[in-house]
Design a protein around this motif. Structure first.
Motif, mmCIF file in Angstrom:
data_model
loop_
_atom_site.group_PDB
_atom_site.id
_atom_site.type_symbol
_atom_site.label_atom_id
_atom_site.label_comp_id
_atom_site.label_asym_id
_atom_site.label_seq_id
_atom_site.Cartn_x
_atom_site.Cartn_y
_atom_site.Cartn_z
ATOM 1 N N PRO A 57 -67.231 -96.763 -34.788
ATOM 2 C CA PRO A 57 -66.772 -95.760 -33.838
ATOM 3 C C PRO A 57 -65.045 -95.373 -34.118
ATOM 4 O O PRO A 57 -64.603 -95.435 -34.345
ATOM 5 C CB PRO A 57 -67.134 -96.410 -32.488
ATOM 6 N N ASN A 58 -65.134 -94.089 -33.248
ATOM 7 C CA ASN A 58 -64.129 -93.167 -33.019
ATOM 8 C C ASN A 58 -62.926 -94.377 -32.276
ATOM 9 O O ASN A 58 -62.926 -95.072 -31.263
ATOM 10 C CB ASN A 58 -64.160 -92.151 -32.746
ATOM 11 N N PRO A 59 -61.998 -94.686 -33.080
ATOM 12 C CA PRO A 59 -60.874 -95.294 -32.521
ATOM 13 C C PRO A 59 -60.692 -95.015 -31.286
ATOM 14 O O PRO A 59 -60.616 -93.777 -30.711
ATOM 15 C CB PRO A 59 -59.723 -95.036 -33.181
ATOM 16 N N PRO A 60 -59.648 -95.621 -30.500
ATOM 17 C CA PRO A 60 -59.734 -95.175 -28.963
ATOM 18 C C PRO A 60 -58.363 -94.932 -28.302
ATOM 19 O O PRO A 60 -57.816 -93.887 -30.006
ATOM 20 C CB PRO A 60 -58.843 -96.912 -28.638
ATOM 21 N N ASN A 61 -58.183 -93.922 -27.517
ATOM 22 C CA ASN A 61 -57.255 -92.980 -27.433
ATOM 23 C C ASN A 61 -55.349 -93.392 -27.461
ATOM 24 O O ASN A 61 -54.796 -92.479 -26.868
ATOM 25 C CB ASN A 61 -57.431 -92.141 -25.990
ATOM 26 N N PHE A 62 -55.601 -94.559 -27.128
ATOM 27 C CA PHE A 62 -54.155 -94.936 -26.969
ATOM 28 C C PHE A 62 -54.369 -96.494 -27.988
ATOM 29 O O PHE A 62 -55.458 -96.875 -28.451
ATOM 30 C CB PHE A 62 -54.603 -95.785 -25.822
ATOM 31 N N GLN A 63 -52.776 -96.792 -28.715
ATOM 32 C CA GLN A 63 -52.337 -97.575 -29.485
ATOM 33 C C GLN A 63 -51.558 -98.153 -28.324
ATOM 34 O O GLN A 63 -50.782 -97.902 -27.598
ATOM 35 C CB GLN A 63 -51.813 -96.604 -31.062
ATOM 36 N N TYR A 64 -51.662 -99.234 -29.217
ATOM 37 C CA TYR A 64 -50.761 -100.288 -28.724
ATOM 38 C C TYR A 64 -49.373 -100.571 -30.143
ATOM 39 O O TYR A 64 -49.893 -101.942 -29.904
ATOM 40 C CB TYR A 64 -50.752 -101.564 -28.060
ATOM 41 N N ASP A 65 -48.705 -100.100 -29.578
ATOM 42 C CA ASP A 65 -47.446 -100.759 -30.359
ATOM 43 C C ASP A 65 -46.014 -101.176 -29.798
ATOM 44 O O ASP A 65 -45.251 -100.646 -29.289
ATOM 45 C CB ASP A 65 -46.498 -99.225 -31.765
ATOM 46 N N TYR A 66 -46.486 -102.612 -28.970
ATOM 47 C CA TYR A 66 -45.343 -102.455 -28.620
ATOM 48 C C TYR A 66 -43.861 -103.291 -29.153
ATOM 49 O O TYR A 66 -44.357 -103.430 -30.474
ATOM 50 C CB TYR A 66 -46.013 -104.596 -27.486
ATOM 51 N N GLN A 67 -42.860 -102.962 -29.029
ATOM 52 C CA GLN A 67 -41.472 -103.344 -29.092
ATOM 53 C C GLN A 67 -41.310 -102.756 -30.581
ATOM 54 O O GLN A 67 -40.776 -103.137 -31.607
ATOM 55 C CB GLN A 67 -41.295 -104.420 -29.559
ATOM 56 N N SER A 68 -41.329 -101.318 -30.238
ATOM 57 C CA SER A 68 -41.589 -100.473 -31.453
ATOM 58 C C SER A 68 -40.165 -99.727 -31.502
ATOM 59 O O SER A 68 -39.695 -99.266 -30.178
ATOM 60 C CB SER A 68 -42.615 -99.588 -32.053
ATOM 61 N N ALA A 69 -39.039 -99.323 -32.341
ATOM 62 C CA ALA A 69 -38.271 -98.380 -31.905
ATOM 63 C C ALA A 69 -38.333 -96.808 -32.230
ATOM 64 O O ALA A 69 -37.995 -96.626 -33.283
ATOM 65 C CB ALA A 69 -36.863 -98.976 -33.029
ATOM 66 N N LEU A 70 -39.128 -96.245 -30.856
ATOM 67 C CA LEU A 70 -39.253 -95.031 -31.435
ATOM 68 C C LEU A 70 -38.981 -94.109 -31.093
ATOM 69 O O LEU A 70 -38.771 -92.837 -30.394
ATOM 70 C CB LEU A 70 -40.823 -95.250 -29.923
ATOM 71 N N ASP A 71 -36.935 -93.860 -31.712
ATOM 72 C CA ASP A 71 -36.382 -93.209 -32.025
ATOM 73 C C ASP A 71 -35.895 -93.412 -33.304
ATOM 74 O O ASP A 71 -36.801 -93.760 -34.265
ATOM 75 C CB ASP A 71 -35.696 -93.809 -30.873
ATOM 76 N N TYR A 72 -34.712 -92.024 -32.949
ATOM 77 C CA TYR A 72 -34.490 -91.814 -34.261
ATOM 78 C C TYR A 72 -32.839 -91.328 -34.363
ATOM 79 O O TYR A 72 -32.289 -91.097 -33.228
ATOM 80 C CB TYR A 72 -34.976 -90.346 -34.487
ATOM 81 N N GLY A 73 -31.882 -91.430 -35.594
ATOM 82 C CA GLY A 73 -30.434 -91.175 -35.509
ATOM 83 C C GLY A 73 -30.209 -91.387 -36.796
ATOM 84 O O GLY A 73 -30.617 -91.667 -38.008
ATOM 85 N N GLY A 74 -29.192 -90.396 -36.932
ATOM 86 C CA GLY A 74 -28.843 -90.308 -38.359
ATOM 87 C C GLY A 74 -27.059 -89.345 -38.597
ATOM 88 O O GLY A 74 -26.763 -88.749 -37.196
ATOM 89 N N ILE A 75 -26.952 -89.746 -39.519
ATOM 90 C CA ILE A 75 -25.116 -88.491 -39.334
ATOM 91 C C ILE A 75 -24.860 -87.449 -40.668
ATOM 92 O O ILE A 75 -25.824 -87.663 -41.557
ATOM 93 C CB ILE A 75 -24.611 -89.814 -40.087
ATOM 94 N N LEU A 76 -25.204 -86.254 -39.415
ATOM 95 C CA LEU A 76 -25.519 -85.340 -40.667
ATOM 96 C C LEU A 76 -24.122 -84.932 -41.530
ATOM 97 O O LEU A 76 -22.872 -84.532 -40.948
ATOM 98 C CB LEU A 76 -25.834 -84.053 -39.656
ATOM 99 N N ILE A 77 -24.274 -85.251 -42.705
ATOM 100 C CA ILE A 77 -23.269 -84.756 -43.531
ATOM 101 C C ILE A 77 -23.335 -83.807 -44.888
ATOM 102 O O ILE A 77 -24.404 -83.164 -44.906
ATOM 103 C CB ILE A 77 -23.074 -86.062 -44.671
ATOM 104 N N ASP A 78 -22.283 -82.480 -44.964
ATOM 105 C CA ASP A 78 -22.418 -81.803 -45.593
ATOM 106 C C ASP A 78 -21.979 -81.917 -46.926
ATOM 107 O O ASP A 78 -20.997 -82.755 -47.269
ATOM 108 C CB ASP A 78 -20.908 -80.447 -45.065
ATOM 109 N N VAL A 79 -23.415 -82.238 -48.033
ATOM 110 C CA VAL A 79 -22.485 -82.393 -49.320
ATOM 111 C C VAL A 79 -22.120 -80.865 -50.314
ATOM 112 O O VAL A 79 -22.658 -81.296 -51.199
ATOM 113 C CB VAL A 79 -24.220 -83.578 -49.678
ATOM 114 N N SER A 80 -22.199 -80.261 -49.558
ATOM 115 C CA SER A 80 -22.038 -79.252 -50.925
ATOM 116 C C SER A 80 -21.092 -79.337 -51.514
ATOM 117 O O SER A 80 -21.186 -78.554 -52.708
ATOM 118 C CB SER A 80 -21.568 -77.821 -49.607
ATOM 119 N N ASN A 81 -19.788 -79.871 -51.650
ATOM 120 C CA ASN A 81 -18.664 -80.105 -52.719
ATOM 121 C C ASN A 81 -19.035 -80.751 -52.870
ATOM 122 O O ASN A 81 -17.447 -81.563 -54.031
ATOM 123 C CB ASN A 81 -17.872 -79.360 -51.621
ATOM 124 N N LEU A 82 -19.715 -81.833 -53.091
ATOM 125 C CA LEU A 82 -20.199 -83.842 -53.721
ATOM 126 C C LEU A 82 -20.595 -83.425 -55.570
ATOM 127 O O LEU A 82 -20.650 -84.851 -55.542
ATOM 128 C CB LEU A 82 -20.525 -84.364 -52.952
#
Length: 252
Positions: free
Chosen positions: A227-252
């Motif tokens: 049968p079809n999966p349920p409407n919700f998923q249970y992903d406890y203690q997941s790091a549901l965020d993002y982060g990064g450093i945007l670096i200009d690499v034009s002259n590398l």
């Protein structure tokens, strides 16, 4: 006093002397992701594997900063970075298509590179801490945010809401790479949700262009199609965020 020189940038005056530290370019290259099988988790039917595209990048550097440049239009995610020896590292990349990407490795070990005249600053131990010919990581912007929910360790969320998420940043000018990546990874928790259906695992990837970087997420869902999966998923203690450093690499 420590000898050196004074530099002026957009943020003000910087004293570059024997107490100064920075990162310099240690290695760069391109790599092509090839089709492989990757372990996703366990279900009622046993272990679950997914077909994707993977590349392992090996490099040697103390305290490395790995920067990914991906202008292919397909999200590429850094799955892991492992220490495999003294100052030796291996970074694993993953995507859902066979793409080639560029990478840059910066290190706390200053590399005195380039020909012609220049200026080198040493510390009290005789180690170079800055060189006018070295390639610096030019940081354009530091970004972070939530994929879904209020922040890290967010628990239950609606599947449809998490299927796609993207945010575009325009730091301005030049080719952009993304470093110090924190990738959302939804870890399978083994709970029985509905019948034999078992769960979902999510990943996030970066795409870059000229002056822009885009973050997006994609999810693997495993279990029976009926049968079809349920409407919700249970992903406890997941790091549901993002982060990064945007670096200009034009002259590398």
């Amino acid at each position: 006093m420590a000898y050196g020189f004074v530099a002026v940038n957009d943020s003000g005056i910087v004293q570059i002397d024997g107490a100064y530290t920075n990162y310099s370019l240690t290695a760069k290259g391109t790599v092509t992701l090839t089709e492989q099988s990757m372990y996703l988790g366990a279900s009622g039917a046993g272990d679950v594997y997914g077909t994707c595209y993977i590349a392992d990048v090996s490099y040697t550097a103390p305290d490395p900063l790995f920067v990914l440049e991906n202008a292919n239009g397909t999200p590429v995610v850094v799955i892991s970075t492992a220490n495999v020896g003294t100052n030796m590292w291996q970074t694993r990349l993953m995507a859902l298509a066979p793409v080639s990407v560029g990478y840059f490795v910066f290190s706390s070990n200053v590399v005195v590179a380039g020909a012609g005249y220049g200026l080198i600053v040493y510390d009290g131990a005789g180690r170079p801490v800055a060189s006018s010919n070295m390639k610096y990581p030019l940081i354009r912007q530091v970004v972070s945010g939530n994929v879904v929910g209020a922040g890290p360790d967010y628990g239950q969320y609606n599947y449809a809401a998490a299927t796609s998420f993207s945010a575009t940043f325009a730091p301005g000018g030049g080719r952009i790479g993304v470093g110090a990546i924190r990738t959302p990874s939804t870890q399978f928790n083994g709970s029985l949700l509905s019948g034999a259906w078992r769960g979902n695992i999510g990943f996030g990837g970066w795409m870059t262009g000229s002056g822009t970087a885009t973050f997006s997420t994609f999810n693997w869902r495993f279990g029976p199609s009926s049968p079809n999966p349920p409407n919700f998923q249970y992903d406890y203690q997941s790091a549901l965020d993002y982060g990064g450093i945007l670096i200009d690499v034009s002259n590398l």
